[in-house]
Design an enzyme around this catalytic site. Structure first.
Site, short mmCIF file in Angstrom:
data_model
loop_
_atom_site.label_atom_id
_atom_site.label_comp_id
_atom_site.label_asym_id
_atom_site.label_seq_id
_atom_site.Cartn_x
_atom_site.Cartn_y
_atom_site.Cartn_z
N TYR A 145 91.06 56.47 85.86
CA TYR A 145 90.33 57.85 85.62
C TYR A 145 89.14 57.96 86.56
O TYR A 145 88.96 59.10 87.15
CB TYR A 145 89.87 57.75 84.25
CG TYR A 145 88.87 59.04 83.73
CD1 TYR A 145 89.52 60.21 83.62
CD2 TYR A 145 87.83 58.68 83.41
CE1 TYR A 145 88.89 61.17 83.12
CE2 TYR A 145 86.89 59.81 83.16
CZ TYR A 145 87.30 61.08 83.00
OH TYR A 145 86.71 62.19 82.42
N LYS A 149 88.60 60.91 89.81
CA LYS A 149 87.60 61.59 89.74
C LYS A 149 86.87 61.40 91.23
O LYS A 149 86.06 62.34 91.57
CB LYS A 149 86.55 61.06 88.65
CG LYS A 149 86.93 61.67 87.28
CD LYS A 149 86.88 63.14 86.87
CE LYS A 149 87.10 63.55 85.92
NZ LYS A 149 86.93 64.92 85.30
#
Length: 315
Positions: A145, A149
């Site tokens: 994740y 990002k």
């Protein structure tokens, strides 16, 4: 002004959309896989400039529908969250990276250099963290994740450098109190605490009472996102990303404040720490965010105020 919100059916996205709908001068496009919160809008509100687009961002037709009227501001909140991304890296790549970059490129093709507000995450900083986190800390994500990002942060900075978009990326801390439902977020325990205490139930914390957290209420988060949409981009660093100011407190302090606000016994909270969870979500050191503060971003002010906002949001 034309405003597009992806992830509008989510916790933060819904709160942002509801705040923006109070401004009748805006043309809002709300995008998500489910938008049940908005399907009861009056015909008057829909005809006045609120448009719903249901579907997945991986679908080019959905992105086209969202952007067909252009966008002056694009809030991109849609994402596969941390735990779910770690369990399905390919889905994370499809949504958090590929579809996200395609969305930005397609928004840029409109040609009006839209303001893109991107919700990044403190997960880009990785773990373990240094004793003090500052604006100069090197990003070294420890999960899929955070990695995706971080990649988008770099891509947006480059797009801003090339003047095809005008981006502001903000790294969010833990946002409370999220609805009591499966979210795919490993940090969901920070919100589940509030729901358990409101119901008068016992709560077993998966981190110790001394675990340290970075937190922000959803109301303050929305205020910061709205500020990001209109601030002078000259106030942003060259990276076009800031770590938002957050309140740092222990899980014990949060539990005590929540119990006091909800008028229940703090003894309802017990602790059974998970070492891995505490390392990633309960070991946040001192935080210094001068770049965000210079740009006008802020935290809730105090743990008591944050808890008051979080409890009010439970209704």
């Amino acid at each position: 002004m034309k405003v597009v919100i992806t992830g509008a059916g989510g916790f933060v996205g819904c709160a942002l959309a509801q705040r923006l709908m109070a401004d009748d001068t805006l043309q809002l496009v709300l995008v998500d896989t489910q938008l049940s919160q908005f399907e009861g809008l009056s015909d008057e509100k829909l005809s006045a400039g609120v448009r719903l687009v249901k579907g997945q961002l991986q679908d080019p037709a959905v992105r086209h529908e969202a952007l067909k009227d252009g966008a002056d501001v694009l809030f991109h909140l849609a994402a596969v969250p941390g735990g779910a991304a770690e369990a399905n890296p390919e889905l994370s790549k499809q949504v958090n990276l590929d579809a996200t970059l395609a969305l930005f490129e397609e928004a840029a093709e409109v040609g009006n250099k839209p303001r893109v507000v991107f919700t990044s995450t403190i997960a880009v900083l990785g773990a373990p963290l240094p004793e003090v986190v500052t604006d100069d800390c090197r990003i070294q994500p420890a999960m899929i994740y955070g990695t995706h990002k971080a990649m988008v942060e770099l891509a947006l900075a480059d797009m801003s450098r090339r003047s095809v978009v005008d981006s502001v990326a903000v790294r969010l801390p833990g946002i409370v109190a999220r609805p009591l439902a499966p979210s795919g977020l490993k940090s969901a325990f920070m919100s589940n605490l509030f729901h358990a205490l409101k119901a008068g139930d016992g709560f077993i914390s998966p981190v110790s009472s001394k675990a340290t957290l970075w937190l922000m209420s959803v109301n303050q988060c929305v205020t910061n996102l709205m500020h990001a949409a209109q601030l002078d981009s000259g106030l942003m660093p060259a990276s076009r990303v800031v770590t938002l100011p957050a309140l740092r407190c222990t899980m014990g302090e949060l539990s005590q404040a929540a119990a006091a606000q909800l008028k229940v016994s703090p003894g309802l909270v017990s602790y059974e720490p998970d070492a891995d969870l505490e390392e990633h979500f309960g070991s946040h050191p001192a935080l210094q965010t001068p770049a965000a503060e210079r740009a006008g971003f802020a935290h809730d002010g105090s743990v008591a105020q944050l808890v008051c906002e979080a409890v009010a949001g439970l209704a």
